[in-house]
Design an enzyme around this catalytic site. Structure first.
Site, PDB file in Angstrom:
ATOM      1  CG  ASP A 116      33.075  70.293  33.260  1.00 12.11           C
ATOM      2  OD1 ASP A 116      34.478  70.714  33.005  1.00 12.11           O
ATOM      3  OD2 ASP A 116      33.795  68.781  33.456  1.00 12.11           O
ATOM      4  NE  ARG A 175      47.966  80.443  28.254  1.00 15.81           N
ATOM      5  CZ  ARG A 175      47.583  79.267  27.747  1.00 15.81           C
ATOM      6  NH1 ARG A 175      47.331  79.190  27.176  1.00 15.81           N
ATOM      7  NH2 ARG A 175      47.192  78.488  29.019  1.00 15.81           N
ATOM      8  CG  ASP A 244      44.362  80.427  22.848  1.00 16.70           C
ATOM      9  OD1 ASP A 244      44.383  80.763  21.080  1.00 16.70           O
ATOM     10  OD2 ASP A 244      43.416  79.348  23.154  1.00 16.70           O
TER      11      ASP A 244
HETATM   12  P1  AMP Z   1      41.942  74.752  24.849  1.00 10.52           P
HETATM   13  O1  AMP Z   1      41.345  74.162  24.025  1.00 10.52           O
HETATM   14  O2  AMP Z   1      42.278  73.838  25.577  1.00 10.52           O
HETATM   15  O3  AMP Z   1      43.149  75.021  24.014  1.00 10.52           O
HETATM   16  O4  AMP Z   1      40.890  75.619  25.442  1.00 10.52           O
HETATM   17  C1  AMP Z   1      40.011  76.917  25.093  1.00 10.52           C
HETATM   18  C2  AMP Z   1      39.813  77.720  25.704  1.00 10.52           C
HETATM   19  O5  AMP Z   1      38.907  76.704  27.069  1.00 10.52           O
HETATM   20  C3  AMP Z   1      40.690  78.025  26.836  1.00 10.52           C
HETATM   21  O6  AMP Z   1      40.053  79.590  27.887  1.00 10.52           O
HETATM   22  C4  AMP Z   1      39.894  77.398  28.025  1.00 10.52           C
HETATM   23  O7  AMP Z   1      40.346  77.235  29.949  1.00 10.52           O
HETATM   24  C5  AMP Z   1      38.685  76.620  28.195  1.00 10.52           C
HETATM   25  N1  AMP Z   1      38.369  75.435  28.318  1.00 10.52           N
HETATM   26  C6  AMP Z   1      38.632  74.111  27.873  1.00 10.52           C
HETATM   27  N2  AMP Z   1      37.983  73.427  28.490  1.00 10.52           N
HETATM   28  C7  AMP Z   1      37.358  73.855  29.594  1.00 10.52           C
HETATM   29  C8  AMP Z   1      36.922  73.066  30.427  1.00 10.52           C
HETATM   30  N3  AMP Z   1      36.203  71.917  31.063  1.00 10.52           N
HETATM   31  N4  AMP Z   1      35.840  73.777  31.587  1.00 10.52           N
HETATM   32  C9  AMP Z   1      36.283  75.301  31.268  1.00 10.52           C
HETATM   33  N5  AMP Z   1      37.043  75.952  30.518  1.00 10.52           N
HETATM   34  C10 AMP Z   1      37.581  75.145  29.319  1.00 10.52           C
HETATM   35 MG    MG Z   2      44.574  76.348  25.040  1.00  8.96          MG
END
Ligand code: AMP
Ligand code: MG
Length: 470
Positions: A116, A175, A244
């Site tokens: 979302d 990153r 990442d």
């Molecule tokens: P992270 O776990 O924060 O490192 O995120 C991993 C990937 O998932 C990244 O590409 C984020 O942008 C995407 N992501 C995480 N949460 C959401 C969300 N609520 N909506 C869309 N993309 C998400």
């Molecule tokens: Mg991340």
């Protein structure tokens, strides 16, 4: 707009269009500022009334000079490659004073896939607390400029929960995964442009050198080796060190399921998704080197047109990691134990072994060792024989307790305290969050009014697992 000037620059937005997707934030009907970091705002030269800050950092208003965009990146997540991640719930607003200003949770972008694009309030407050605590502890880290409640719900595993938006300040958001994104597309021109960009922003001292890409690899490797040693000395476990989530700048980034270790154990892990212990406390150097190897692979076509030569050069640079890390680890742990260079490191190893054997709280042990009497230290142990022997050896080594007090924190953000602050916030009470946040501004000082925050969780307060910020 009157009173809404922020001196935005847009260097990332001037990079090739294939590096990002432009996107304006949606905004929220009733956002509410929970915490505005006035001292960071001042450091950045951002002069705003809080109401204007609320409008801009909730995404309700695009400030003059801001060119919002979602950055493209890939990443190796727990060892497996995802060719397209990107800012799925984040927007870069631009740079101020050379640092990125990013909204987390403002709504969907081209990279959101099924998500979302929003954030739950819990992870927003968690990142605020932990990243600012890390800064106060002297660790290179992204910072928190604002935590905002959206007063709208988002749907998460646990059901509908309050939403939030976080404003993150970073040296940059480039990153290892940003390089991987271009490498996966065999975009060598793009890689060269990105490498130039990060050299200018983070490592200007290597501009114009003969072999800038090997130099870049070495700069990032040094920064990461130092960072991981510092994390470990504080008991910090990042929890999700995917490529990442590793910043080229060497700052700690992406506070998801991170935690500070309590009972000392090298295999300690909190993250609910890290079932194999890949990112356990003691595994972090190995994983950092694994990530740096992925980074080096992206640079190969820039290092030398002959692949074998490029590999040889990259490998010889990667081999430096171990030594740099070990030197830094030794320096940090000597400081923790107050030991000068001529004392054998065995004393450190023996001390840690006793902690491990008896499940002793890492922070509390060093706090008592730095500030307390031998009795206070021994009182932490059930079986005191080994520690008494060790203390007698340690005392003979003329430890510098004055220096230890600048290294060993009295306060860290403990999991149960974070959890309690978030639970209260979910009930609309932000006072515990604000109090914890204030206490953690001075982690090396004994603050009588916050002495309750030094204590360990009661059995029923223990938090066995931490979750990602999604
Ligand atoms: P992270 O776990 O924060 O490192 O995120 C991993 C990937 O998932 C990244 O590409 C984020 O942008 C995407 N992501 C995480 N949460 C959401 C969300 N609520 N909506 C869309 N993309 C998400
Ligand atoms: Mg991340």
């Amino acid at each position: 707009m009157q009173g809404m000037q922020i001196p935005f620059e847009n260097t990332y937005a001037r990079l090739p269009e294939r590096f990002f997707v432009r996107q304006e934030p949606d905004g929220f009907a009733h956002p509410e500022m929970i915490q505005w970091n006035a001292s960071l705002a001042e450091e950045l030269g951002i002069k705003l009334e809080e109401s204007n800050a609320l409008a801009i950092f909730s995404g309700n208003q695009v400030a003059e000079g801001s060119a919002p965009l979602a950055q493209a990146y890939s990443g190796h997540q727990f060892g497996g490659f995802s060719p397209q991640l990107g800012d799925g719930r984040a927007l870069l607003l631009g740079e101020v004073a050379g640092r990125d200003i990013q909204l987390k949770g403002p709504g969907p972008t081209a990279f959101s896939r099924r998500g979302d694009g929003k954030s739950a309030l819990g992870p927003v407050l968690r990142e605020y607390l932990v990243s600012e605590a890390m800064h106060a502890l002297g660790v290179p880290t992204t910072r928190a400029l604002a935590a905002i409640a959206t007063n709208e719900s988002v749907l998460r595993r646990e059901g509908l929960v309050p939403g939030g938006v976080f404003t993150r300040v970073a040296a940059s958001h480039v990153r290892v995964g940003t390089f991987e994104y271009l490498a996966a597309r065999r975009d060598t021109d793009g890689l060269a442009i990105l490498a130039d960009y990060v050299i200018t922003r983070h490592y200007p001292e290597i501009t114009g050198t003969d072999a800038p890409h090997i130099a870049l690899l070495e700069c990032v490797l040094r920064a990461q080796a130092r960072l991981i040693a510092q994390w470990m000395s504080l008991g910090f476990i990042h929890g999700v060190m995917n490529t990442d989530n590793m910043a080229i700048s060497g700052e700690t980034i992406d506070y998801g399921p991170c935690a500070f270790m309590e009972a000392f154990h090298p295999k300690c892990v909190f993250s609910a998704i890290d079932t194999q212990g890949r990112y356990a406390w003691g595994n972090q150097p190995e994983m950092a080197l694994w990530n740096l190897t992925r980074f080096a692979e992206t640079l190969l076509p820039l290092i030398d047109p002959n692949l074998a030569v490029a590999k040889e050069k990259a490998e010889s640079t990667l081999r430096k990691f171990q030594t740099i890390f070990e030197e830094e680890y030794d320096r940090r742990f000597r400081a923790k134990f107050g030991l000068s260079n001529n004392v054998s490191p065995e004393l450190i190893e023996q001390g840690l072994a006793i902690l491990e054997k008896q499940n002793i709280d890492y922070t509390l042990f060093f706090r008592e060792l730095s500030w307390g009497e031998d009795d206070a230290v021994a009182n932490l142990f059930e079986d005191t024989q080994a520690i008494h022997q060790w203390l007698s050896d340690w005392n003979k080594s003329a430890p510098n307790t004055q220096a230890m007090r600048c290294t060993n924190p009295v306060l860290i953000p403990r999991n149960h305290q974070i959890e309690q602050a978030l639970q209260a916030a979910y009930q609309g009470d932000y006072a515990p969050f604000r109090r914890l946040s204030r206490a953690l501004e001075s982690p090396f000082e004994i603050q009588k009014e916050f002495s309750d925050l030094e204590s360990l969780p009661k059995t029923e307060e223990i938090v066995p697992h931490t979750f990602c910020g999604t």
